[in-house]
Design an enzyme around this catalytic site. Sequence first.
Site, mmCIF file in Angstrom:
data_model
loop_
_atom_site.group_PDB
_atom_site.id
_atom_site.type_symbol
_atom_site.label_atom_id
_atom_site.label_comp_id
_atom_site.label_asym_id
_atom_site.label_seq_id
_atom_site.Cartn_x
_atom_site.Cartn_y
_atom_site.Cartn_z
ATOM 1 N N HIS A 78 -34.475 17.325 -64.868
ATOM 2 C CA HIS A 78 -34.229 17.537 -66.296
ATOM 3 C C HIS A 78 -34.313 16.215 -67.061
ATOM 4 C CE1 HIS A 78 -31.762 21.420 -65.307
ATOM 5 N NE2 HIS A 78 -33.032 21.507 -64.953
ATOM 6 N N HIS A 237 -37.808 27.439 -69.053
ATOM 7 C CA HIS A 237 -37.119 26.478 -68.195
ATOM 8 C C HIS A 237 -37.980 26.108 -66.999
ATOM 9 C CE1 HIS A 237 -33.835 24.112 -66.654
ATOM 10 N NE2 HIS A 237 -34.165 24.558 -65.450
ATOM 11 N N ASP A 241 -38.874 22.299 -65.969
ATOM 12 C CA ASP A 241 -38.786 21.736 -64.620
ATOM 13 C C ASP A 241 -40.113 21.144 -64.177
ATOM 14 O OD1 ASP A 241 -36.106 22.251 -64.161
ATOM 15 O OD2 ASP A 241 -36.450 24.079 -63.002
ATOM 16 N N HIS A 264 -39.990 23.673 -57.467
ATOM 17 C CA HIS A 264 -39.989 22.231 -57.235
ATOM 18 C C HIS A 264 -40.848 21.836 -56.036
ATOM 19 C CE1 HIS A 264 -36.904 21.875 -60.244
ATOM 20 N NE2 HIS A 264 -36.067 22.641 -59.568
#
Length: 307
Positions: A78, A237, A241, A264
């Site tokens: 973030h 969101h 990311d 991720h």
Amino acid sequence: MIRQRTLKSSVTATGVGLHGGRKVTMTLRPAAPDAGIVFHRVDLDPVVSLPADPYSVCDTRMCSGLQRGTAKVGTVEHLMSALAGLGIDNVHVDIDAPEIPILDGSSSPFVFLLRSAGIEEQAAPKRFIRVTRPVEYRDGDKWVRLEPYDGFRLEFSIEFNHPAVDGTATRVLVDFAEHSYERDIARARTFGFMQDVEFMQANGLALGGSLANAIVMDEYRVLNTEGLRYADEFVKHKVLDAIGDLYLCGRPLLATYTAHKSGHAMNNELLRALLEDRTAWESVSFDTADDTPAAVARRFGAEPLAA
């Protein structure tokens, strides 16, 4: 010339780590040109420095974390996203715990901190990684791709088969030649499901998670009384990311990023695949207005440094 950026002054914030639940004090400091983003574990003796580097990513279960030896810095995505969104190239990040504070679960508080410190241009050209041919990474029905583009554009789609998510837009396209990171992306919060949170906390994760720093859902609905900040907050969101994950390469990308059900780990695999194929990218900077792509000029040349 499109120049590198750093902070005008230092700024400090305190919060809790999402997974460890520990209190964390974080200080953001100016850094010299070409220093990059460097994290410092100031609670260790001697202090351990961990530069942003996709090859230092050690934990992608629920975040992006960096490791050097036994020293770790978790949940960097973030903050990295906010730095990328504001075009900040060089900054030192001092923390006294193994995790960046989660704050409200979005990157908006980090944007506020960076704006509070002030942003200044430096006497050095901003260095970009320009993607020159497509690079892709797949895992079953999940995939992620980078393609050539003289700007930075992200397209993301998600599938959760959950009524609260499916009732919102599950695909988004963001082009930073047209959209504002602060207005359109930064306020999107991380999210999770109550049963997953309970399982993670039983296994030592998400110990600092709460309705104050995440969107939490039961089997049917969002439990946060204030509801969603964007009609498409869930997928936005994921874009937030991805911006942070990709910025671990240390330079802004000139590319189109497209993803379906990525996270991720896949973002990191994609970044490594790109960097390891020297035919797929080149390092560029822009010294004159004539050689600067219009999308780059709109994003970095005309963007105000102060709110």
